[in-house]
Design a protein around this motif. Structure first.
Motif, PDB file in Angstrom:
ATOM      1  N   VAL A   1       0.847  -1.190   0.000  1.00  0.00           N
ATOM      2  CA  VAL A   1       0.000   0.000   0.000  1.00  0.00           C
ATOM      3  C   VAL A   1       0.885   1.243   0.000  1.00  0.00           C
ATOM      4  CG1 VAL A   1      -0.177  -0.031   2.528  1.00  0.00           C
ATOM      5  CG2 VAL A   1      -1.877   1.208   1.183  1.00  0.00           C
ATOM      6  N   PHE A   2       0.504   2.235  -0.806  1.00  0.00           N
ATOM      7  CA  PHE A   2       1.202   3.508  -0.875  1.00  0.00           C
ATOM      8  C   PHE A   2       0.652   4.480   0.155  1.00  0.00           C
ATOM      9  CE2 PHE A   2       2.399   1.965  -5.032  1.00  0.00           C
ATOM     10  CZ  PHE A   2       3.596   2.611  -5.326  1.00  0.00           C
ATOM     11  N   LYS A   3       1.515   5.338   0.634  1.00  0.00           N
ATOM     12  CA  LYS A   3       1.083   6.466   1.454  1.00  0.00           C
ATOM     13  C   LYS A   3       0.738   7.629   0.524  1.00  0.00           C
ATOM     14  CE  LYS A   3       2.873   9.759   4.875  1.00  0.00           C
ATOM     15  NZ  LYS A   3       4.053  10.110   5.719  1.00  0.00           N
ATOM     16  N   SER A   4      -0.442   8.220   0.710  1.00  0.00           N
ATOM     17  CA  SER A   4      -0.867   9.382  -0.086  1.00  0.00           C
ATOM     18  C   SER A   4      -0.663   9.142  -1.578  1.00  0.00           C
ATOM     19  CB  SER A   4      -0.094  10.629   0.356  1.00  0.00           C
ATOM     20  OG  SER A   4      -0.283  10.887   1.727  1.00  0.00           O
ATOM     21  N   PHE A   5      -1.242   8.051  -2.066  1.00  0.00           N
ATOM     22  CA  PHE A   5      -1.028   7.668  -3.460  1.00  0.00           C
ATOM     23  C   PHE A   5      -1.528   8.737  -4.437  1.00  0.00           C
ATOM     24  CE2 PHE A   5      -2.382   5.328  -7.351  1.00  0.00           C
ATOM     25  CZ  PHE A   5      -1.120   4.928  -7.759  1.00  0.00           C
ATOM     26  N   SER A   6      -2.567   9.459  -4.068  1.00  0.00           N
ATOM     27  CA  SER A   6      -3.151  10.448  -4.981  1.00  0.00           C
ATOM     28  C   SER A   6      -2.166  11.536  -5.382  1.00  0.00           C
ATOM     29  CB  SER A   6      -4.399  11.082  -4.352  1.00  0.00           C
ATOM     30  OG  SER A   6      -4.071  11.741  -3.142  1.00  0.00           O
ATOM     31  N   VAL A   7      -1.120  11.773  -4.561  1.00  0.00           N
ATOM     32  CA  VAL A   7      -0.125  12.798  -4.879  1.00  0.00           C
ATOM     33  C   VAL A   7       1.265  12.181  -5.084  1.00  0.00           C
ATOM     34  CG1 VAL A   7      -1.349  14.660  -3.713  1.00  0.00           C
ATOM     35  CG2 VAL A   7       0.237  13.243  -2.401  1.00  0.00           C
ATOM     36  N   SER A   8       1.317  10.890  -5.356  1.00  0.00           N
ATOM     37  CA  SER A   8       2.591  10.179  -5.489  1.00  0.00           C
ATOM     38  C   SER A   8       3.193  10.370  -6.877  1.00  0.00           C
ATOM     39  CB  SER A   8       2.393   8.691  -5.221  1.00  0.00           C
ATOM     40  OG  SER A   8       1.578   8.112  -6.242  1.00  0.00           O
ATOM     41  N   ARG A   9       4.504  10.162  -6.953  1.00  0.00           N
ATOM     42  CA  ARG A   9       5.202  10.204  -8.231  1.00  0.00           C
ATOM     43  C   ARG A   9       4.784   9.028  -9.110  1.00  0.00           C
ATOM     44  NH1 ARG A   9       7.243  13.633 -11.106  1.00  0.00           N
ATOM     45  NH2 ARG A   9       8.750  12.133 -11.933  1.00  0.00           N
ATOM     46  N   VAL A  10       4.537   7.880  -8.510  1.00  0.00           N
ATOM     47  CA  VAL A  10       4.132   6.704  -9.280  1.00  0.00           C
ATOM     48  C   VAL A  10       2.836   6.969 -10.031  1.00  0.00           C
ATOM     49  CG1 VAL A  10       3.216   4.354  -9.073  1.00  0.00           C
ATOM     50  CG2 VAL A  10       5.329   4.975  -7.896  1.00  0.00           C
ATOM     51  N   ARG A  11       1.849   7.509  -9.339  1.00  0.00           N
ATOM     52  CA  ARG A  11       0.571   7.801  -9.990  1.00  0.00           C
ATOM     53  C   ARG A  11       0.756   8.805 -11.131  1.00  0.00           C
ATOM     54  NH1 ARG A  11      -3.632  11.452  -9.810  1.00  0.00           N
ATOM     55  NH2 ARG A  11      -5.741  10.585 -10.046  1.00  0.00           N
ATOM     56  N   LYS A  12       1.556   9.835 -10.886  1.00  0.00           N
ATOM     57  CA  LYS A  12       1.793  10.851 -11.910  1.00  0.00           C
ATOM     58  C   LYS A  12       2.438  10.241 -13.150  1.00  0.00           C
ATOM     59  CE  LYS A  12       4.029  15.342 -12.652  1.00  0.00           C
ATOM     60  NZ  LYS A  12       4.882  16.403 -12.047  1.00  0.00           N
ATOM     61  N   MET A  13       3.408   9.356 -12.952  1.00  0.00           N
ATOM     62  CA  MET A  13       4.097   8.748 -14.090  1.00  0.00           C
ATOM     63  C   MET A  13       3.196   7.772 -14.836  1.00  0.00           C
ATOM     64  SD  MET A  13       8.088   8.186 -12.995  1.00  0.00           S
ATOM     65  CE  MET A  13       8.437   7.730 -14.692  1.00  0.00           C
ATOM     66  N   LEU A  14       2.363   7.037 -14.098  1.00  0.00           N
ATOM     67  CA  LEU A  14       1.428   6.120 -14.756  1.00  0.00           C
ATOM     68  C   LEU A  14       0.490   6.886 -15.686  1.00  0.00           C
ATOM     69  CD1 LEU A  14       0.545   3.784 -11.741  1.00  0.00           C
ATOM     70  CD2 LEU A  14       1.630   3.061 -13.886  1.00  0.00           C
TER      71      LEU A  14
ATOM     72  N   CYS B   1      -3.646  -0.106  -7.792  1.00  0.00           N
ATOM     73  CA  CYS B   1      -5.001   0.376  -8.049  1.00  0.00           C
ATOM     74  C   CYS B   1      -5.101   1.875  -7.784  1.00  0.00           C
ATOM     75  CB  CYS B   1      -6.021  -0.388  -7.203  1.00  0.00           C
ATOM     76  SG  CYS B   1      -6.161   0.181  -5.491  1.00  0.00           S
ATOM     77  N   LEU B   2      -6.236   2.449  -8.101  1.00  0.00           N
ATOM     78  CA  LEU B   2      -6.462   3.886  -7.944  1.00  0.00           C
ATOM     79  C   LEU B   2      -6.335   4.347  -6.492  1.00  0.00           C
ATOM     80  CD1 LEU B   2      -9.447   4.368 -10.398  1.00  0.00           C
ATOM     81  CD2 LEU B   2      -7.206   5.457 -10.588  1.00  0.00           C
ATOM     82  N   ASN B   3      -6.501   3.428  -5.548  1.00  0.00           N
ATOM     83  CA  ASN B   3      -6.385   3.762  -4.127  1.00  0.00           C
ATOM     84  C   ASN B   3      -5.003   3.464  -3.559  1.00  0.00           C
ATOM     85  OD1 ASN B   3      -9.021   4.778  -3.617  1.00  0.00           O
ATOM     86  ND2 ASN B   3      -9.815   2.691  -3.702  1.00  0.00           N
ATOM     87  N   GLY B   4      -4.074   3.017  -4.422  1.00  0.00           N
ATOM     88  CA  GLY B   4      -2.707   2.803  -3.975  1.00  0.00           C
ATOM     89  C   GLY B   4      -2.428   1.442  -3.374  1.00  0.00           C
TER      90      GLY B   4
END
Length: 247
Positions: free
Chosen positions: A161-174, A223-226
């Motif tokens: 599980v990611f911490k604060s996935f909505s503002v993560s670098r991983v989400r941005k790159m995906l 997933c979208l929720n990290g």
């Protein structure tokens, strides 16, 4: 001692026709049971009122009891909740999702199952992130080993599980890489859509080293929720490793 009962009013067809205990009373019962997840899951099936309070309070207390340092870190960004929900996070802590033929990993049939206890590591999580995303915080479990799975060999399932996935670098790159969601499968923990880290070319070699797996036999989704779920083919133990396991 008299315990006040509260009547369910959310549905005329609810089976709780004679009322139920107050939230405080149920809280004390579950606290005495050390937030037993099976008991929480059973209560959640009674009616909508129990399910609502379980999602809002009981699963949160279970997570805090099972992994206190991890939960404190996940909430340290100032939010009062977690990405997704507490029920999904509680399930992730204790449930190995397995796989089905033609499903997420198109592999052998291995039923999902509960595990007694799994170690999640923030340090290990760094090994699953490419250098551009190492500032993100990811907790990853040790692999749940399923041995001698036919031609696949020894398989390991891991989750995280990611911490604060909505503002993560991983989400941005995906998003920047225009990674498509899996067309049919969803997160086994929160039912959100899934991105393939393999498709996005975001699986570093260090992940294989951390898991003890073959370089070309590792795959994981976010997933979208990290929440992260993955599979790998484990390297066979050497003779010295087998001896150390027996000692």
């Amino acid at each position: 001692m008299l315990v006040k009962q509260h009547r369910c009013v959310h549905s005329a067809t609810c089976i709780c026709t004679k009322g139920h205990l107050s939230e405080d009373a149920i809280f004390l019962v579950l606290q005495h049971q050390n937030w037993n997840p099976r008991l929480i899951a059973t209560l959640s099936c009674v009616c909508k009122w129990f399910d609502d309070i379980a999602k809002r309070i009981f699963w949160k207390e279970f997570c805090r009891t099972r992994a206190p340092k991890m939960m404190l870190d996940l909430q340290s960004s100032g939010t009062h909740s977690v990405d997704g929900n507490w029920k999904a996070l509680g399930k992730l802590l204790i449930y190995c999702s397995g796989c089905t033929k033609g499903g997420l990993f198109n592999s052998v049939q291995i039923p999902g199952h509960f595990v007694y206890r799994t170690r999640f590591s923030r340090t290990s999580g760094k090994s699953f992130l490419i250098p551009q995303c190492r500032s993100d915080v990811l907790y990853v479990s040790d692999p749940c080993e399923h041995l001698d799975q036919g031609e696949e060999g020894d398989l390991g399932f891991f989750r995280g599980v990611f911490k604060s996935f909505s503002v993560s670098r991983v989400r941005k790159m995906l998003i920047e890489r225009k990674t498509k969601f899996h067309p049919t499968e969803v997160c086994p923990y929160c039912k959100a859509k899934l991105w393939s880290m393999l498709q996005a070319n975001m699986i570093p070699r260090s992940a294989c080293n951390r898991l003890g797996s073959y370089d070309d036999c590792i795959e994981y989704y976010v997933c979208l929720n990290g929440h992260m779920v993955g599979i790998c083919t484990l390297l066979p133990l050497s003779d010295s490793d087998e001896v150390s396991e027996l000692e």
